[in-house]
Design an enzyme around this catalytic site. Structure first.
Site, PDB file in Angstrom:
ATOM      1  N   ARG A  75       8.400 -48.820  22.690  1.00  0.00           N
ATOM      2  CA  ARG A  75       7.401 -48.002  21.992  1.00  0.00           C
ATOM      3  C   ARG A  75       7.921 -47.480  20.667  1.00  0.00           C
ATOM      4  NH1 ARG A  75       6.252 -44.008  26.466  1.00  0.00           N
ATOM      5  NH2 ARG A  75       7.546 -45.301  27.808  1.00  0.00           N
ATOM      6  N   GLU A 112      14.009 -40.343  31.939  1.00  0.00           N
ATOM      7  CA  GLU A 112      13.267 -39.516  32.911  1.00  0.00           C
ATOM      8  C   GLU A 112      13.037 -40.281  34.208  1.00  0.00           C
ATOM      9  OE1 GLU A 112       9.376 -38.119  31.675  1.00  0.00           O
ATOM     10  OE2 GLU A 112       9.388 -36.521  33.161  1.00  0.00           O
TER      11      GLU A 112
HETATM   12  O1  PRP Z   1      14.222 -38.934  26.596  1.00  0.00           O
HETATM   13  P1  PRP Z   1      14.266 -40.014  27.637  1.00  0.00           P
HETATM   14  O2  PRP Z   1      14.310 -39.455  29.041  1.00  0.00           O
HETATM   15  O3  PRP Z   1      15.359 -40.993  27.400  1.00  0.00           O
HETATM   16  O4  PRP Z   1      12.891 -40.785  27.590  1.00  0.00           O
HETATM   17  C1  PRP Z   1      12.283 -41.224  26.408  1.00  0.00           C
HETATM   18  C2  PRP Z   1      12.187 -42.707  26.335  1.00  0.00           C
HETATM   19  O5  PRP Z   1      11.408 -43.208  27.431  1.00  0.00           O
HETATM   20  C3  PRP Z   1      10.443 -44.123  26.939  1.00  0.00           C
HETATM   21  O6  PRP Z   1      10.929 -45.422  26.836  1.00  0.00           O
HETATM   22  P2  PRP Z   1      11.075 -46.439  28.062  1.00  0.00           P
HETATM   23  O7  PRP Z   1      12.536 -46.574  28.370  1.00  0.00           O
HETATM   24  O8  PRP Z   1      10.159 -46.058  29.172  1.00  0.00           O
HETATM   25  O9  PRP Z   1      10.695 -47.823  27.443  1.00  0.00           O
HETATM   26  P3  PRP Z   1       9.438 -48.483  26.706  1.00  0.00           P
HETATM   27  O10 PRP Z   1       9.422 -47.905  25.324  1.00  0.00           O
HETATM   28  O11 PRP Z   1       9.840 -49.909  26.731  1.00  0.00           O
HETATM   29  O12 PRP Z   1       8.178 -48.187  27.476  1.00  0.00           O
HETATM   30  C4  PRP Z   1      10.124 -43.587  25.550  1.00  0.00           C
HETATM   31  O13 PRP Z   1       9.533 -44.569  24.741  1.00  0.00           O
HETATM   32  C5  PRP Z   1      11.474 -43.137  25.072  1.00  0.00           C
HETATM   33  O14 PRP Z   1      12.216 -44.184  24.454  1.00  0.00           O
HETATM   34  N1  ADE Z   2       6.564 -38.632  30.767  1.00  0.00           N
HETATM   35  C1  ADE Z   2       6.736 -39.656  29.927  1.00  0.00           C
HETATM   36  N2  ADE Z   2       5.657 -40.275  29.394  1.00  0.00           N
HETATM   37  C2  ADE Z   2       5.816 -41.316  28.544  1.00  0.00           C
HETATM   38  N3  ADE Z   2       7.005 -41.788  28.186  1.00  0.00           N
HETATM   39  C3  ADE Z   2       8.092 -41.203  28.698  1.00  0.00           C
HETATM   40  N4  ADE Z   2       9.406 -41.454  28.521  1.00  0.00           N
HETATM   41  C4  ADE Z   2      10.094 -40.584  29.275  1.00  0.00           C
HETATM   42  N5  ADE Z   2       9.277 -39.756  29.930  1.00  0.00           N
HETATM   43  C5  ADE Z   2       8.008 -40.124  29.582  1.00  0.00           C
END
Ligand code: PRP
Ligand code: ADE
Length: 187
Positions: A75, A112
């Protein structure tokens, strides 16, 4: 010193309030997932958010103060690439393990709802470069902190980070440390 919010910032806050959807219990029970797909489908909202994020990479006179923009898969890419174009600087991807073909630096981290490994090309950043890091959500801060480490491993410096959303009930801000942080909305 923070002044009055800019027009771009106000438009972005409005768009985020209207176009981010809460999805309970995704991808696991107990997680309220912030779904940005309605925002991405709305060109005005999407443009407003990119414009507000790009402000984190400019000085008060509108001049770019960074050499590269880094975004995290997946993302983060969606927002970091147009921010790089808006600033007129290069974009560097931080990818999940095994996706980059060249020599990489790698860092494992927790987020998370899981654990993973992030990588950056060793020659993706030039030592001494100033880097703006862009992602959608700051939750635990694990992803952001791993990215700061990767940028440092290349000899570059994160001079700013900007996020669409900060989850206020998680310690992301403390986890990333004293890097200047812009968050468009706190949820
Ligand atoms: O602060 P944190 O606990 O590290 O969470 C935040 C991260 O989680 C999500 O990515 P995700 O790893 O779900 O991957 P995506 O972007 O491929 O959906 C979001 O886009 C952040 O990069
Ligand atoms: N609650 C949440 N929603 C979307 N992206 C996330 N990445 C980590 N926590 C998330």
């Amino acid at each position: 010193m923070p002044g009055e919010p800019t027009a771009a910032r106000l438009a972005a806050e409005e768009a985020l309030g209207r176009l981010v959807r809460d999805v309970p219990d995704f991808p696991q029970p107990g997680i309220v997932f912030k779904d940005i797909t309605p925002l991405l489908a709305d060109p005005e909202g999407f443009r407003a958010v990119v414009a507000a994020l790009a402000e984190a990479g400019r000085d008060a006179d509108g001049r770019p103060v960074v050499d590269k923009v880094v975004g995290m898969e997946a993302r983060g890419f969606i927002f970091a690439a147009p921010v790089a174009l808006a600033l007129g600087v290069g974009f560097v991807p931080v990818r999940k393990a095994g996706k980059l073909p060249g020599e990489t630096h790698a860092v494992s981290y927790a987020l998370e709802y899981g654990e993973a490994v992030l990588e950056v090309h060793g020659d993706g950043l030039v030592p001494g470069e100033r880097v703006l890091v862009i992602d959608d959500v700051l939750a635990t801060g694990g992803t952001a902190r791993a990215t700061v480490e990767l940028v440092g491993a290349c000899g570059a410096t994160v001079t700013g980070m900007a996020f669409l959303m900060e989850l206020s009930f998680l310690p992301g801000r403390a986890t990333v440390g004293d890097v200047p942080l812009t968050v468009l909305t706190v949820v």
